[in-house]
Enzyme design. Structure first.
Site, PDB file in Angstrom:
ATOM      1  N   HIS A 123       0.881  -1.184   0.000  1.00 53.65           N
ATOM      2  CA  HIS A 123       0.000   0.000   0.000  1.00 53.65           C
ATOM      3  C   HIS A 123       0.915   1.231   0.000  1.00 53.65           C
ATOM      4  O   HIS A 123       2.033   1.184   0.518  1.00 53.65           O
ATOM      5  CB  HIS A 123      -0.816  -0.060   1.298  1.00 53.65           C
ATOM      6  CG  HIS A 123      -1.880   0.975   1.452  1.00 53.65           C
ATOM      7  ND1 HIS A 123      -1.611   2.274   1.809  1.00 53.65           N
ATOM      8  CD2 HIS A 123      -3.226   0.897   1.312  1.00 53.65           C
ATOM      9  CE1 HIS A 123      -2.753   2.944   1.897  1.00 53.65           C
ATOM     10  NE2 HIS A 123      -3.747   2.139   1.596  1.00 53.65           N
ATOM     11  N   ASP A 200       3.326  -4.349   7.892  1.00 50.98           N
ATOM     12  CA  ASP A 200       2.061  -3.622   7.815  1.00 50.98           C
ATOM     13  C   ASP A 200       0.933  -4.631   8.023  1.00 50.98           C
ATOM     14  O   ASP A 200       0.619  -5.414   7.126  1.00 50.98           O
ATOM     15  CB  ASP A 200       1.965  -2.937   6.445  1.00 50.98           C
ATOM     16  CG  ASP A 200       0.604  -2.289   6.210  1.00 50.98           C
ATOM     17  OD1 ASP A 200      -0.293  -2.454   7.051  1.00 50.98           O
ATOM     18  OD2 ASP A 200       0.449  -1.625   5.164  1.00 50.98           O
ATOM     19  N   GLN A 203      -4.299  -5.384   7.036  1.00 50.54           N
ATOM     20  CA  GLN A 203      -5.294  -6.319   6.503  1.00 50.54           C
ATOM     21  C   GLN A 203      -5.199  -7.690   7.173  1.00 50.54           C
ATOM     22  O   GLN A 203      -5.915  -8.608   6.781  1.00 50.54           O
ATOM     23  CB  GLN A 203      -5.121  -6.467   4.983  1.00 50.54           C
ATOM     24  CG  GLN A 203      -5.301  -5.188   4.211  1.00 50.54           C
ATOM     25  CD  GLN A 203      -6.746  -4.680   4.191  1.00 50.54           C
ATOM     26  OE1 GLN A 203      -7.682  -5.397   4.538  1.00 50.54           O
ATOM     27  NE2 GLN A 203      -6.915  -3.431   3.808  1.00 50.54           N
ATOM     28  N   LYS A 226     -10.299  -0.904  10.537  1.00 49.33           N
ATOM     29  CA  LYS A 226     -10.508  -2.152   9.782  1.00 49.33           C
ATOM     30  C   LYS A 226     -10.759  -3.335  10.729  1.00 49.33           C
ATOM     31  O   LYS A 226     -11.043  -4.442  10.285  1.00 49.33           O
ATOM     32  CB  LYS A 226      -9.285  -2.429   8.903  1.00 49.33           C
ATOM     33  CG  LYS A 226      -9.062  -1.346   7.837  1.00 49.33           C
ATOM     34  CD  LYS A 226      -7.977  -1.715   6.885  1.00 49.33           C
ATOM     35  CE  LYS A 226      -7.325  -0.533   6.219  1.00 49.33           C
ATOM     36  NZ  LYS A 226      -8.062   0.008   5.069  1.00 49.33           N
ATOM     37  N   CYS A 364      -4.776   2.431  -3.629  1.00 51.79           N
ATOM     38  CA  CYS A 364      -3.528   2.945  -3.018  1.00 51.79           C
ATOM     39  C   CYS A 364      -2.372   1.975  -3.265  1.00 51.79           C
ATOM     40  O   CYS A 364      -1.568   1.732  -2.354  1.00 51.79           O
ATOM     41  CB  CYS A 364      -3.691   3.192  -1.523  1.00 51.79           C
ATOM     42  SG  CYS A 364      -4.966   4.373  -1.124  1.00 51.79           S
TER      43      CYS A 364
END
Ligand code: PMP
Length: 406
Positions: A123, A200, A203, A226, A364
């Protein structure tokens, strides 16, 4: 077999009962942001109704209640990730978390000749901060490439991590492909070579049990909205030695011990990195969201989403001219697709008229779409509260939309 009543679980989410354009909402945009259970909405409401006060400042009762709830949320999030709570910096989300690492850890350490490795599937939040660091230090960015199915090319990654590399920035799960990266294996490899790792987790945390201690990274970032929490919340976990060595990123109240015009002594980590009044209600809500997911069981969530993904993938496989982008074996319920002759934005706009919310565009992740040679994709991303009936409704809507598009 799961003993969870998923219909009951779904009823915890008030928004999911609404209609859009006169049709029942099918919310398949969970990778963008997740919906909130009533318990989270009520926790935020309760804070403002009953004990709204600033944290870590006032000695009065409301101030202590607010501080206890805010610090309680930190402890809950630490349990969720299996880390120490004094190693968890609360911040506005992944974007802030990664920038904190970029400015406070990387900027003072990197120099011309050094290399930062990022993967092709990152991202922009895990690309642009490193480009800013590279511009200011003279370091360069090296890309870890993919295999066509959207998994990382592990051989290429092994070769890319040479003696010049100081930092590897990698997604746990891709927001476009759904690929689940073997971050434990990757971080082990990097660590052996003295390379720091930033994972990261945006997700990943909403969709699987994440044991940050077991991953063995140096930094782990995630974003609260999220994970069924409020927007403007998230956290950075960092190894204690990094937090102690890193200078503050922002200066102001809360992050100091003592201030005079001659100089300032800073608070201990993690508060050293939390200048100013935080999103108190948001973090209290996020703590409730973490408890909610933990009580469902993240292994159950992952199994449920795997079932939905299998059904959805099978149905999409029957559609003529439909191309899936991202077919790795280890995959979360994020499905990017294209349909011959239809623009992704047109698809998303017409699906919306059928009550179906998906995202279209570049998500993104411009470099990733460049790799696949496409200008945009449609992305349907599912969560545990979605249903098999919604997949059927999606397929019916897609059939109608394709007919409209000729
Ligand atoms: N990384 C990934 C993989 C994401 O999916 C997102 C959100 N789309 C981000 C980073 C950025 O998160 P936020 O905007 O909440 O900071």
């Amino acid at each position: 077999m799961s003993s969870i009543d998923w219909t009951q679980v779904r009823s915890d989410f008030p928004l999911l009962t609404r209609q859009v354009h006169g049709k029942p909402l099918v919310y398949f945009d969970n990778a963008n942001t997740a919906q909130k259970p009533a318990a989270v909405i009520e926790a935020v409401d309760d804070f403002y109704r009953r004990y709204n006060a600033n944290v870590s400042r006032a000695v009065h009762a409301l101030g202590s209640e607010a501080t206890d709830a805010y610090e309680g949320a930190r402890a809950t999030l630490a349990r969720l990730l299996n880390v120490r709570s004094d190693e968890l910096v609360l911040c506005s989300g992944t974007t802030f978390a990664i920038n904190l690492v970029a400015y406070s850890w990387a900027l003072p350490r990197l120099a011309a000749g050094d290399v930062i490795v990022v993967s092709r599937m990152e991202h922009h939040a895990n690309i642009v901060p490193w480009q800013l660091v590279a511009q200011r230090t003279g370091a360069t960015i090296r890309v870890a490439e993919l295999l066509p199915d959207g998994s990382l090319d592990m051989d290429a990654l092994g070769k890319a991590l040479d003696g010049r590399v100081k930092l590897l920035a990698i997604a746990h799960v891709s927001n476009v492909l759904g690929t689940i990266n073997p971050v434990r294996e990757i971080c082990k490899l990097a660590r052996k070579r003295g390379i720091a790792t930033v994972v990261d987790g945006s997700q990943a945390v909403p969709h699987m049990a994440v044991d940050v201690a077991a991953i063995g990274c140096d930094f782990y970032a995630f974003t609260g909205h999220k994970v069924c929490g409020p927007t403007g919340t998230g956290a950075l976990w960092a190894r204690r030695e990094h937090l102690q060595a890193m200078p503050p990123f922002l200066g102001g109240g809360e992050m100091i011990k003592e201030v005079s015009f001659e100089g300032t002594t800073f608070n201990d980590a993690p508060h050293k990195f939390e200048a100013g009044t935080p999103n108190i209600a948001g973090f209290i809500g996020l703590g409730v969201a973490a408890d909610y997911l933990t009580s469902l069981g993240l292994d159950q969530v992952q199994a449920r989403e795997a079932q939905l993904l299998a059904h959805f993938t099978e149905e999409l496989g029957k559609v003529d001219g439909l191309r899936l982008i991202g077919t790795a074996k280890d995959k979360a319920a994020v499905v990017s697709f294209l349909i011959d002759g239809a623009h992704a934005h047109d698809l998303a706009t017409l699906l919306d008229l059928e009550g179906v919310a998906v995202r279209s565009g570049q998500h993104c992740a411009h470099p990733l779409l460049q790799y696949y040679g496409v200008a945009a994709t449609c992305r349907a991303s599912l969560a545990f509260y979605n249903t098999h009936e919604e997949i059927e409704a999606f397929m019916a809507a897609l059939t109608k939309v394709r007919r409209l598009l000729g």
